[in-house]
Design a protein around this motif. Structure first.
Motif, PDB file in Angstrom:
ATOM      1  N   SER A  11       0.831  -1.211   0.000  1.00  0.00           N
ATOM      2  CA  SER A  11       0.000   0.000   0.000  1.00  0.00           C
ATOM      3  C   SER A  11       0.862   1.256   0.000  1.00  0.00           C
ATOM      4  N   GLU A  12       1.927   1.260   0.801  1.00  0.00           N
ATOM      5  CA  GLU A  12       2.850   2.401   0.802  1.00  0.00           C
ATOM      6  C   GLU A  12       3.460   2.598  -0.572  1.00  0.00           C
ATOM      7  N   SER A  13       3.856   1.512  -1.195  1.00  0.00           N
ATOM      8  CA  SER A  13       4.447   1.584  -2.526  1.00  0.00           C
ATOM      9  C   SER A  13       3.446   2.110  -3.549  1.00  0.00           C
ATOM     10  N   SER A  14       2.238   1.638  -3.476  1.00  0.00           N
ATOM     11  CA  SER A  14       1.201   2.088  -4.401  1.00  0.00           C
ATOM     12  C   SER A  14       0.911   3.578  -4.238  1.00  0.00           C
ATOM     13  N   LEU A  15       0.810   4.034  -2.986  1.00  0.00           N
ATOM     14  CA  LEU A  15       0.565   5.455  -2.738  1.00  0.00           C
ATOM     15  C   LEU A  15       1.738   6.313  -3.202  1.00  0.00           C
ATOM     16  N   ALA A  16       2.954   5.821  -3.013  1.00  0.00           N
ATOM     17  CA  ALA A  16       4.128   6.566  -3.455  1.00  0.00           C
ATOM     18  C   ALA A  16       4.152   6.697  -4.976  1.00  0.00           C
ATOM     19  N   VAL A  17       3.776   5.623  -5.667  1.00  0.00           N
ATOM     20  CA  VAL A  17       3.724   5.681  -7.129  1.00  0.00           C
ATOM     21  C   VAL A  17       2.668   6.684  -7.581  1.00  0.00           C
ATOM     22  N   GLU A  18       1.507   6.662  -6.946  1.00  0.00           N
ATOM     23  CA  GLU A  18       0.456   7.612  -7.291  1.00  0.00           C
ATOM     24  C   GLU A  18       0.912   9.046  -7.066  1.00  0.00           C
ATOM     25  N   MET A  19       1.642   9.299  -5.977  1.00  0.00           N
ATOM     26  CA  MET A  19       2.132  10.637  -5.695  1.00  0.00           C
ATOM     27  C   MET A  19       3.130  11.088  -6.755  1.00  0.00           C
ATOM     28  N   VAL A  20       4.063  10.226  -7.115  1.00  0.00           N
ATOM     29  CA  VAL A  20       5.072  10.590  -8.101  1.00  0.00           C
ATOM     30  C   VAL A  20       4.430  10.820  -9.466  1.00  0.00           C
ATOM     31  N   VAL A  21       3.463  10.001  -9.833  1.00  0.00           N
ATOM     32  CA  VAL A  21       2.766  10.200 -11.109  1.00  0.00           C
ATOM     33  C   VAL A  21       1.993  11.523 -11.079  1.00  0.00           C
ATOM     34  N   GLY A  22       1.386  11.838  -9.953  1.00  0.00           N
ATOM     35  CA  GLY A  22       0.693  13.119  -9.816  1.00  0.00           C
ATOM     36  C   GLY A  22       1.646  14.295  -9.940  1.00  0.00           C
ATOM     37  N   LEU A  23       2.808  14.200  -9.311  1.00  0.00           N
ATOM     38  CA  LEU A  23       3.811  15.263  -9.433  1.00  0.00           C
ATOM     39  C   LEU A  23       4.271  15.414 -10.873  1.00  0.00           C
ATOM     40  N   LYS A  24       4.482  14.281 -11.542  1.00  0.00           N
ATOM     41  CA  LYS A  24       4.911  14.330 -12.943  1.00  0.00           C
ATOM     42  C   LYS A  24       3.847  14.984 -13.797  1.00  0.00           C
ATOM     43  N   ASN A  25       2.599  14.624 -13.582  1.00  0.00           N
ATOM     44  CA  ASN A  25       1.512  15.212 -14.363  1.00  0.00           C
ATOM     45  C   ASN A  25       1.417  16.716 -14.143  1.00  0.00           C
ATOM     46  N   LYS A  26       1.565  17.157 -12.900  1.00  0.00           N
ATOM     47  CA  LYS A  26       1.509  18.592 -12.609  1.00  0.00           C
ATOM     48  C   LYS A  26       2.706  19.324 -13.209  1.00  0.00           C
ATOM     49  N   ALA A  27       3.880  18.702 -13.200  1.00  0.00           N
ATOM     50  CA  ALA A  27       5.059  19.329 -13.801  1.00  0.00           C
ATOM     51  C   ALA A  27       4.885  19.464 -15.306  1.00  0.00           C
ATOM     52  N   VAL A  28       4.355  18.451 -15.957  1.00  0.00           N
ATOM     53  CA  VAL A  28       4.110  18.522 -17.401  1.00  0.00           C
ATOM     54  C   VAL A  28       3.051  19.563 -17.705  1.00  0.00           C
ATOM     55  N   GLU A  29       2.020  19.615 -16.877  1.00  0.00           N
ATOM     56  CA  GLU A  29       0.969  20.616 -17.056  1.00  0.00           C
ATOM     57  C   GLU A  29       1.531  22.030 -16.912  1.00  0.00           C
ATOM     58  N   ALA A  30       2.387  22.245 -15.917  1.00  0.00           N
ATOM     59  CA  ALA A  30       3.005  23.563 -15.715  1.00  0.00           C
ATOM     60  C   ALA A  30       3.911  23.917 -16.892  1.00  0.00           C
ATOM     61  N   PHE A  31       4.681  22.952 -17.374  1.00  0.00           N
ATOM     62  CA  PHE A  31       5.559  23.191 -18.517  1.00  0.00           C
ATOM     63  C   PHE A  31       4.737  23.572 -19.741  1.00  0.00           C
ATOM     64  N   ASN A  32       3.652  22.853 -20.005  1.00  0.00           N
ATOM     65  CA  ASN A  32       2.802  23.171 -21.152  1.00  0.00           C
ATOM     66  C   ASN A  32       2.174  24.547 -21.013  1.00  0.00           C
ATOM     67  N   GLU A  33       1.796  24.908 -19.803  1.00  0.00           N
ATOM     68  CA  GLU A  33       1.228  26.239 -19.561  1.00  0.00           C
ATOM     69  C   GLU A  33       2.264  27.326 -19.824  1.00  0.00           C
ATOM     70  N   ILE A  34       3.495  27.096 -19.403  1.00  0.00           N
ATOM     71  CA  ILE A  34       4.562  28.067 -19.651  1.00  0.00           C
ATOM     72  C   ILE A  34       4.822  28.196 -21.156  1.00  0.00           C
ATOM     73  N   MET A  35       4.783  27.071 -21.862  1.00  0.00           N
ATOM     74  CA  MET A  35       5.034  27.106 -23.300  1.00  0.00           C
ATOM     75  C   MET A  35       3.913  27.822 -24.058  1.00  0.00           C
ATOM     76  N   ARG A  36       2.712  27.862 -23.503  1.00  0.00           N
ATOM     77  CA  ARG A  36       1.586  28.557 -24.156  1.00  0.00           C
ATOM     78  C   ARG A  36       1.612  30.051 -23.906  1.00  0.00           C
ATOM     79  N   MET A  37       2.459  30.515 -22.971  1.00  0.00           N
ATOM     80  CA  MET A  37       2.500  31.947 -22.673  1.00  0.00           C
ATOM     81  C   MET A  37       3.058  32.723 -23.857  1.00  0.00           C
ATOM     82  N   PRO A  38       2.425  33.845 -24.176  1.00  0.00           N
ATOM     83  CA  PRO A  38       2.963  34.668 -25.273  1.00  0.00           C
ATOM     84  C   PRO A  38       4.246  35.369 -24.832  1.00  0.00           C
ATOM     85  N   VAL A  39       5.132  35.517 -25.790  1.00  0.00           N
ATOM     86  CA  VAL A  39       6.415  36.154 -25.473  1.00  0.00           C
ATOM     87  C   VAL A  39       6.361  37.610 -25.760  1.00  0.00           C
TER      88      VAL A  39
END
Length: 109
Positions: A81-109
């Motif tokens: 269960s600890e391992s499963s929760l840790a994987v879910e947390m890391v996947v969530g962090l990765k998804n948020k980092a990708v989302e933030a990167f995509n948002e930054i890339m959409r910003m007009p220069v």
């Protein structure tokens, strides 16, 4: 006809800067941001190390359960269960980092 506008007394003392010295303060803040970026990367790296450690522990307990050497099945279930929760947390962090990167890339220069 112009009227000189004087500075507000006491503001430079509160902000810790006076005149053009504020530019130096901005440079110090950006350098501190770099240090915080290093701190973030070290926290992220340690999170991945902890994730790997929990997975190794759960896999070891699973092997013990398969061979019949495990005395308490609860230990394996908790580790899994600890391992499963840790994987879910890391996947969530990765998804948020990708989302933030995509948002930054959409910003007009």
């Amino acid at each position: 006809m112009t009227f000189p506008i004087g500075g507000i007394p006491g503001i430079s003392a509160l902000a810790g800067m006076g005149g053009v010295a504020g530019i130096d303060t901005t440079a110090a803040v950006s350098q501190a941001g770099g240090a915080n970026g290093d701190a973030f990367s070290s926290v992220l790296a340690s999170s991945f190390d902890q994730l790997q450690a929990t997975q190794v522990k759960a896999d070891g307990l699973a092997a013990q359960a398969a061979t019949g050497d495990l005395k308490d099945v609860h230990d394996y279930m908790i580790a899994r269960s600890e391992s499963s929760l840790a994987v879910e947390m890391v996947v969530g962090l990765k998804n948020k980092a990708v989302e933030a990167f995509n948002e930054i890339m959409r910003m007009p220069v």
